[in-house]
Write a protein that holds these residues in place. Structure first.
Motif, PDB file in Angstrom:
ATOM      1  N   THR A 194      64.852 -32.799  38.921  1.00  0.00           N
ATOM      2  CA  THR A 194      63.998 -33.870  39.429  1.00  0.00           C
ATOM      3  C   THR A 194      64.659 -34.524  40.637  1.00  0.00           C
ATOM      4  OG1 THR A 194      65.006 -35.426  37.892  1.00  0.00           O
ATOM      5  CG2 THR A 194      62.987 -34.348  37.174  1.00  0.00           C
ATOM      6  N   ASN A 195      63.853 -35.020  41.517  1.00  0.00           N
ATOM      7  CA  ASN A 195      64.342 -35.714  42.701  1.00  0.00           C
ATOM      8  C   ASN A 195      64.376 -37.203  42.370  1.00  0.00           C
ATOM      9  OD1 ASN A 195      65.204 -36.309  45.223  1.00  0.00           O
ATOM     10  ND2 ASN A 195      63.230 -35.995  46.219  1.00  0.00           N
ATOM     11  N   ASP A 196      65.351 -37.573  41.557  1.00  0.00           N
ATOM     12  CA  ASP A 196      65.371 -38.947  41.063  1.00  0.00           C
ATOM     13  C   ASP A 196      66.426 -39.777  41.773  1.00  0.00           C
ATOM     14  OD1 ASP A 196      67.541 -38.910  38.218  1.00  0.00           O
ATOM     15  OD2 ASP A 196      67.471 -37.495  39.845  1.00  0.00           O
ATOM     16  N   ASP A 197      66.348 -41.052  41.525  1.00  0.00           N
ATOM     17  CA  ASP A 197      67.283 -42.013  42.087  1.00  0.00           C
ATOM     18  C   ASP A 197      68.625 -41.872  41.362  1.00  0.00           C
ATOM     19  OD1 ASP A 197      68.717 -44.233  42.872  1.00  0.00           O
ATOM     20  OD2 ASP A 197      67.239 -45.697  42.192  1.00  0.00           O
ATOM     21  N   PRO A 198      69.707 -41.566  42.072  1.00  0.00           N
ATOM     22  CA  PRO A 198      71.001 -41.379  41.409  1.00  0.00           C
ATOM     23  C   PRO A 198      71.537 -42.644  40.746  1.00  0.00           C
ATOM     24  CG  PRO A 198      71.252 -41.275  43.787  1.00  0.00           C
ATOM     25  CD  PRO A 198      69.788 -41.354  43.506  1.00  0.00           C
ATOM     26  N   ASP A 199      70.962 -43.798  41.064  1.00  0.00           N
ATOM     27  CA  ASP A 199      71.403 -45.047  40.442  1.00  0.00           C
ATOM     28  C   ASP A 199      70.569 -45.417  39.215  1.00  0.00           C
ATOM     29  OD1 ASP A 199      73.427 -45.472  42.342  1.00  0.00           O
ATOM     30  OD2 ASP A 199      71.966 -46.305  43.744  1.00  0.00           O
ATOM     31  N   ARG A 200      69.537 -44.619  38.931  1.00  0.00           N
ATOM     32  CA  ARG A 200      68.675 -44.893  37.782  1.00  0.00           C
ATOM     33  C   ARG A 200      69.376 -44.424  36.509  1.00  0.00           C
ATOM     34  NH1 ARG A 200      64.978 -41.948  34.777  1.00  0.00           N
ATOM     35  NH2 ARG A 200      65.347 -40.135  36.078  1.00  0.00           N
ATOM     36  N   ASP A 201      69.338 -45.255  35.476  1.00  0.00           N
ATOM     37  CA  ASP A 201      69.965 -44.908  34.212  1.00  0.00           C
ATOM     38  C   ASP A 201      69.110 -43.863  33.489  1.00  0.00           C
ATOM     39  OD1 ASP A 201      71.867 -44.911  32.230  1.00  0.00           O
ATOM     40  OD2 ASP A 201      71.275 -46.833  31.361  1.00  0.00           O
ATOM     41  N   PHE A 202      69.738 -43.108  32.614  1.00  0.00           N
ATOM     42  CA  PHE A 202      69.041 -42.081  31.847  1.00  0.00           C
ATOM     43  C   PHE A 202      69.779 -41.856  30.529  1.00  0.00           C
ATOM     44  CE2 PHE A 202      72.207 -40.000  34.413  1.00  0.00           C
ATOM     45  CZ  PHE A 202      72.749 -39.020  33.602  1.00  0.00           C
ATOM     46  N   ASP A 203      69.079 -41.271  29.588  1.00  0.00           N
ATOM     47  CA  ASP A 203      69.643 -40.939  28.280  1.00  0.00           C
ATOM     48  C   ASP A 203      69.784 -39.424  28.213  1.00  0.00           C
ATOM     49  OD1 ASP A 203      70.081 -40.305  25.567  1.00  0.00           O
ATOM     50  OD2 ASP A 203      68.889 -41.997  24.875  1.00  0.00           O
ATOM     51  N   ILE A 204      70.999 -38.950  28.073  1.00  0.00           N
ATOM     52  CA  ILE A 204      71.255 -37.508  28.041  1.00  0.00           C
ATOM     53  C   ILE A 204      70.444 -36.831  26.944  1.00  0.00           C
ATOM     54  CG2 ILE A 204      73.027 -35.777  27.501  1.00  0.00           C
ATOM     55  CD1 ILE A 204      74.991 -37.502  29.128  1.00  0.00           C
ATOM     56  N   ARG A 205      70.313 -37.496  25.781  1.00  0.00           N
ATOM     57  CA  ARG A 205      69.563 -36.900  24.667  1.00  0.00           C
ATOM     58  C   ARG A 205      68.071 -36.828  24.954  1.00  0.00           C
ATOM     59  NH1 ARG A 205      72.394 -41.002  20.789  1.00  0.00           N
ATOM     60  NH2 ARG A 205      72.104 -42.035  22.769  1.00  0.00           N
ATOM     61  N   ASP A 206      67.607 -37.643  25.879  1.00  0.00           N
ATOM     62  CA  ASP A 206      66.190 -37.610  26.246  1.00  0.00           C
ATOM     63  C   ASP A 206      65.906 -36.508  27.265  1.00  0.00           C
ATOM     64  OD1 ASP A 206      63.514 -38.692  26.169  1.00  0.00           O
ATOM     65  OD2 ASP A 206      63.910 -39.593  28.126  1.00  0.00           O
ATOM     66  N   ILE A 207      66.866 -36.206  28.111  1.00  0.00           N
ATOM     67  CA  ILE A 207      66.698 -35.218  29.166  1.00  0.00           C
ATOM     68  C   ILE A 207      66.994 -33.802  28.653  1.00  0.00           C
ATOM     69  CG2 ILE A 207      67.507 -34.461  31.441  1.00  0.00           C
ATOM     70  CD1 ILE A 207      65.977 -37.100  31.560  1.00  0.00           C
ATOM     71  N   SER A 242      75.137 -32.510  39.096  1.00  0.00           N
ATOM     72  CA  SER A 242      74.961 -33.932  38.800  1.00  0.00           C
ATOM     73  C   SER A 242      73.498 -34.349  38.810  1.00  0.00           C
ATOM     74  CB  SER A 242      75.736 -34.796  39.799  1.00  0.00           C
ATOM     75  OG  SER A 242      75.241 -34.589  41.099  1.00  0.00           O
ATOM     76  N   ARG A 243      72.641 -33.457  39.258  1.00  0.00           N
ATOM     77  CA  ARG A 243      71.206 -33.738  39.346  1.00  0.00           C
ATOM     78  C   ARG A 243      70.555 -33.502  37.989  1.00  0.00           C
ATOM     79  NH1 ARG A 243      67.788 -32.169  44.564  1.00  0.00           N
ATOM     80  NH2 ARG A 243      65.796 -32.525  43.571  1.00  0.00           N
ATOM     81  N   LEU A 244      69.629 -34.371  37.627  1.00  0.00           N
ATOM     82  CA  LEU A 244      68.952 -34.230  36.338  1.00  0.00           C
ATOM     83  C   LEU A 244      67.955 -33.078  36.364  1.00  0.00           C
ATOM     84  CD1 LEU A 244      68.171 -37.960  35.455  1.00  0.00           C
ATOM     85  CD2 LEU A 244      70.036 -36.536  34.604  1.00  0.00           C
ATOM     86  N   PRO A 245      67.960 -32.271  35.311  1.00  0.00           N
ATOM     87  CA  PRO A 245      66.934 -31.229  35.225  1.00  0.00           C
ATOM     88  C   PRO A 245      65.614 -31.855  34.773  1.00  0.00           C
ATOM     89  CG  PRO A 245      68.253 -31.219  33.240  1.00  0.00           C
ATOM     90  CD  PRO A 245      68.862 -32.250  34.167  1.00  0.00           C
ATOM     91  N   ALA A 246      64.551 -31.092  34.837  1.00  0.00           N
ATOM     92  CA  ALA A 246      63.277 -31.562  34.287  1.00  0.00           C
ATOM     93  C   ALA A 246      63.481 -31.775  32.785  1.00  0.00           C
ATOM     94  CB  ALA A 246      62.180 -30.542  34.541  1.00  0.00           C
TER      95      ALA A 246
END
Length: 167
Positions: free
Chosen positions: A35-48, A90-94
């Motif tokens: 995904t082309n997401d904001d690198p400063d946006r928080d995320f949950d590894i278990r959700d991704i 370092s980029r989040l996958p879909a």
């Protein structure tokens, strides 16, 4: 150039599979590039990721819970560094398109094994998205005086995990 990319993709993935999956070009781009997401946006590894822990770690509630508490408390930047360490990217996958496995590579049979586990750092295998996490909890329990309160052991575990994951 686009025809060459299309031809290469269709050599790997049959056209009918793409039709059956009803993927839009945007969906396909996210799957391949992340995904082309904001690198400063928080995320949950278990959700991704589809996260799997080996049975020994899954059964060790203090380690499992403390590990996720530490990971969840990391800043978005630190989570991306952890993601880079484990996956090579370092980029989040879909969401839901990648797996991440957490394994315990070492078994401890003696007090010396436990002492060695306490100084080990996690290792990764980026080709397979594997994090090898020593069982610091079992090592702490084995090496600590028998009268050590659980709360103190958990605090030590948290400190160890914070230190080791930062490396």
């Amino acid at each position: 150039m686009i025809p060459a990319i299309s031809e290469g993709l269709l050599r790997i993935v049959p056209k009918q599979a793409l039709v059956d999956l009803d993927l839009s070009p945007y969906d396909l781009s996210n799957i391949i590039c992340g995904t082309n997401d904001d690198p400063d946006r928080d995320f949950d590894i278990r959700d991704i990721f589809k996260v799997t822990m080996d049975s020994d770690l899954e059964a060790c509630e203090p380690l499992r819970e403390t590990f996720w508490d530490v990971v969840d408390s990391l800043s978005p930047h630190a989570k991306r560094k952890l993601l880079l360490f484990v996956t090579g990217v370092s980029r989040l996958p879909a969401k839901g398109t990648e797996s991440l496995t957490i394994e315990n590579p070492n078994f401890q049979y003696t007090a010396d094994d436990a002492k060695k586990n306490l100084v080990m750092i996690p290792q990764s295998h980026t080709c397979d998205n594997i994090l090898e996490l020593p069982n610091y909890w079992d090592a702490l329990v084995e090496t600590a005086p028998k009268s050590t309160p659980q709360a103190r052991l958990r605090a030590q575990l948290r400190s160890i995990l914070e230190e080791k994951l930062a490396i």
